[in-house]
Design a protein around this motif. Sequence first.
Motif, mmCIF file in Angstrom:
data_model
loop_
_atom_site.group_PDB
_atom_site.id
_atom_site.type_symbol
_atom_site.label_atom_id
_atom_site.label_comp_id
_atom_site.label_asym_id
_atom_site.label_seq_id
_atom_site.Cartn_x
_atom_site.Cartn_y
_atom_site.Cartn_z
ATOM 1 N N CYS A 594 38.125 12.228 35.395
ATOM 2 C CA CYS A 594 37.080 12.050 35.058
ATOM 3 C C CYS A 594 36.141 11.029 34.634
ATOM 4 C CB CYS A 594 38.084 11.947 33.669
ATOM 5 S SG CYS A 594 39.189 10.585 33.306
ATOM 6 N N GLY A 595 35.313 10.963 33.794
ATOM 7 C CA GLY A 595 34.209 10.283 34.480
ATOM 8 C C GLY A 595 33.439 10.420 34.789
ATOM 9 N N ASP A 596 33.181 9.272 36.403
ATOM 10 C CA ASP A 596 32.211 9.116 37.246
ATOM 11 C C ASP A 596 33.135 10.330 38.650
ATOM 12 O OD1 ASP A 596 30.501 8.300 35.879
ATOM 13 O OD2 ASP A 596 30.447 6.178 36.594
ATOM 14 N N ALA A 597 34.550 10.281 38.076
ATOM 15 C CA ALA A 597 35.423 10.403 39.758
ATOM 16 C C ALA A 597 35.812 11.989 40.039
ATOM 17 C CB ALA A 597 36.643 10.225 38.737
ATOM 18 N N MET A 598 34.912 12.244 40.755
ATOM 19 C CA MET A 598 35.290 13.619 41.639
ATOM 20 C C MET A 598 36.636 13.470 42.488
ATOM 21 S SD MET A 598 33.131 15.938 40.620
ATOM 22 C CE MET A 598 32.174 16.934 41.617
ATOM 23 N N PHE A 599 36.975 14.798 42.959
ATOM 24 C CA PHE A 599 37.260 15.091 44.447
ATOM 25 C C PHE A 599 36.805 15.862 45.685
ATOM 26 C CE2 PHE A 599 42.142 15.341 41.447
ATOM 27 C CZ PHE A 599 41.607 14.521 41.327
#
Length: 630
Positions: A594-599
């Motif tokens: 969530c936020g700016d995190a990406m997998f």
Amino acid sequence: MASTPGILTDWPWTPLGSFKYAILAPGVIHSIYQYVVKDETERDFSYLIFFPFLLWRVIHNQIWISVSRYRTAKGKARIVDKGLEFDQVDRERNWDDQILLNGILFYIVSNALAKASNLPLWRTDGVVITFLLHAGPVEFLYYWFHRALHHHYLYSRYHSHHHSSIVTEPITSVIHPFAEELVYFILFGIPLMTTVLNGTVSVATYVVYISYIDFMNNMGHCNFEFIPNRLFTLFPPLKFLIYTPSFHSLHHTQFRTNYSLFMPFYDYIYGTFDKSSDALHQKSLKREEESADVVHLTHLTTPESIYHLRLGFATLASRPHTSTWYLWLLSPITMGSMLLTWIYGRTFVAERNQFGDLKMQTWAIPKYKFQYLLQWETQSTNNLIEEAITKADQKGCKVLTLGLLNQGEELNKNGGIYVQRNPKLRVRVVDGSSLAVGIVLNSIPKFGTQILLTGKFTKVAFALYHSLSKRGIQIAVLHQQHYKQLKKASDSANFDATPLLSTGSSQKIWLVGDGVRDEEQLKAPKGTIFIPFSQFPPKIVRKDCFYHYTPAMKAPPSIENVHSCENWLPRRVMSAWRVAGAVHAMEGWTEHECGDAMFDVEHVWQASLRHGFQPLKMPSTTTNGSLCNL
């Protein structure tokens, strides 16, 4: 349908489809006409109120359906764990046929017999006679008729249709072939016709007795237990006079026991009482509310969406959301429910699913799409979302996914503010962006070498831009503002890519987000493929173009209790954001997304395929270019 359908299996008005209610028109018109043209001393008030009573029966049944689905989704006091499927919903969609039959028979009898008209509102002797006759001949005759229905000849031709539902819903009680339902009406008609012939009948006799039958039928098939055990402890003979939901549930799982209608008396007498009835009753009462491993947090969309929920109208819930004209008739109820949820609304459990050992639930926030767009609603909306996250955390949930607008950039920075405010969260908050990107990427035809990106630019849009640019695909945009946004994103990430400013007339693959305007779509060439990366589908403006579904995947067959559609998606199709939560939990990932995190997009995509989720094909179209669901 029974395994070997017998004569009079189909209802006579089946060919009429949705127009079957027209068969009540003669009775309704005639009753109103008689009431209007006759003077006050000759008016038959009892005849006039009968048809409103039919409406009450529909409402009564619907209340049981909604309550049952809500209680079984939460799990508290649930009896049978197995799930429902679409075939059962389709089989039971004609539950109102017996109400229509009831209306026709009343119309015939009240006009054929003088004693059946001009009824008083109440007669105590008539009510007493009715229930004494029910406890005597009706229960006795039903018991033996029911046992006869379980003989192979009648079972295969009639009663097997009812027993196709192992996991029952309230309206399962009235799902029978036409011939079988006629016999039940004859049985239930014994007390009523007796009071008609002896002159003790009243409006209350009819209304109370039929409402009693509806109540007991619905209760016996609701699949959750609520009758307290102390009731039978304080008054032991009561166990012979009233059955429980768990008692009748055993009849649907064991088949050869617990044949009684509403009073188990004859099962005790003739030795067909299931010895596990008492144990199941106590076990079901002790069952606690179920905790989910994965929660998908969604919200209401349009005011009419309450009817499309699994807790709403079963038939509408089993189909993708479409505009239904007759829901306008319910506008007062719709507006009332909207105001109620606006003033006092709490997040509720809307659905449960089982995926192997993984327990999944869908929770719904009682706010509509337009409320998410109101600035002064931001704080209350965020409070509801945060409360749901902390509640899921307290219940031991592993993953919570943010669906629809619950993860907006302006609302909560893609869910990031909840993690910042609650650093000790054990539940993983997932916005599903990585899988959404993976689905869109794998929906793009291989011939696409230049793609237009438009609509509201989100976290998913920027991720698509970077992923496609790495593949050597040129990204075009319609507006200078979008050009600047993508250029800035490339520069800040030291990414060597430059978008193309275009009129849209040369790109036949468009990736569209929320807010794409009609005039923008009109710039696309004929045959353009519109692939949304947004939570909500774009408005279909072009009949000569193709519109893909919003990011979603087909659910594997092993996911149980899937019998409602997720918003506008086809049957057994789940949104990327909902799938992402299941994959996150199955893989045991411990990070928030969530936020700016990406997998890693490819890693998430391959993980979803490993767990049985399948890509969606492009929706087929009719000859005029409009969409059909696959």
